[in-house]
Design an enzyme around this catalytic site. Sequence first.
Site, short mmCIF file in Angstrom:
data_model
loop_
_atom_site.label_atom_id
_atom_site.label_comp_id
_atom_site.label_asym_id
_atom_site.label_seq_id
_atom_site.Cartn_x
_atom_site.Cartn_y
_atom_site.Cartn_z
CB SER A 184 -0.81 -0.24 1.38
OG SER A 184 -0.04 0.57 2.30
CE LYS A 185 -2.54 6.93 0.64
NZ LYS A 185 -3.94 6.18 0.16
NE ARG A 186 -0.47 1.42 6.52
CZ ARG A 186 -1.82 1.31 5.69
NH1 ARG A 186 -2.52 2.28 5.63
NH2 ARG A 186 -2.22 -0.21 5.48
#
Length: 436
Positions: A206-208
């Site tokens: 994910s963008k994390r």
Amino acid sequence: MSVRVRFAPSPTGQVHIGNIRAAIFNWLYARHTGGAFLLRIEDTDRERSTPEAIRTLLDVMEWLGMTSDEPPVYQSACTERHLEVAEAMVAAGTAYREDRDGKGECIVCRMPESGRLEFTDAVKGRIRKQAEDLQDFVIVRSDGTPVFHLANVVDDHDMRITHVIRGDDHVENTFKHLQIFRAMGAEPPIYAHLPMIVNHMGKPYSKRDGAAFVGDFQAQGFLPEALFNFLALLGWAPGDDREIMTRGEMVEAFDLDRCKSSAARFDLKKLTWMNGEYLRRLPRETLDAAFRERLAAGGLDPASVTDEVWNAILDLMIPRTKIFGEVPGNCAYFFTDDFAFDPRAVEKRLRPEGTRERLLKVAETFESLPAFTLESTEAALRALGESMATGIGSLVHPVRVAVSGMTEGPGLFEMLVLLGRERVCARLRQAVRMAG
Ligand code: GLU
């Protein structure tokens, strides 16, 4: 029957790499089989599917060299047809009306009450589920709008899609989709669900975890061909150990039965390496222009050096560049005296006791050399290292940090000569202030 596949994104403004990976697999399969690659924009969420979001999506596809072989289908334009199918299902008894939330009647698709449902996924193999584990589901909301499952199936049917290649977050939905196909009395396509893209912990990427949208990679200076090649290998392998492949080679080797069902790990190091390989194959003029553009964007002036020095800088830096985004940071010291010092480099190479004297000694020695060349600078440092009984190592590292702010870079003596004696000596004296 010739293959017809589609990429069916819901535009949200940014394109996740997992989505574009699905587009790539569809595109490769279409090209491999000589079939058609189609685009269907699932824009029924009017709030998120803005014209800009659709533009972003089309731009990303074009950047990666994938365009639809037929005009794109906009799902929102097909609502009447979706509702017509739902009405026909109600008439046939495969769906029914029910007020589920007190807001009015929805249309609900009937699932089998008992037995086992199964299908063969072209990637995952046989997938089964007990009917009891699947509930009837809404296909038209009480406000009269069709639900994703209905729209998705009706459009796949009407577009005569033969293979649905998509992310495995849709595996569960497929039981519902097959039920709608059955209700329509139509032959369903072959489903192929691609493995999830995961981070180094095995969790969904994910963008994390870092850059997750194609636009992020674009902005960092990744090349479309490298990103395409890298994403093509997330869940597929050609069956030998090839990694860097031309598009033609990928098209030739691609097949659904070589797609993997186990999770695909997103390895940024590998992508970066791959990008470096692609970057170095670019023509010199392209590299020259990209370096100039990136330097200018970083507030540096490529024209502040002579052509000769510029070409020498390119010769030194191209082999060390993996992405264009690194260019200003890695080359700044060639163009300005006001470059950044990496605090860790300062700590490790300048702070240690005695560095001050050494840097001053080096400056004095360089100033007194009859000529400032690769040979003379190296010989001078060597002689100095011996006379100080500390060896050349205790000079090379602090000198590098003093003139460039970093511990890594091209060969030290090449760098010194390119910078020129005056600048090198000024920087050595300047760095004394930071030195221990
Ligand atoms: N719009 C859906 C998505 O982006 C489509 C899934 C499919 O390919 O069927 O996930």
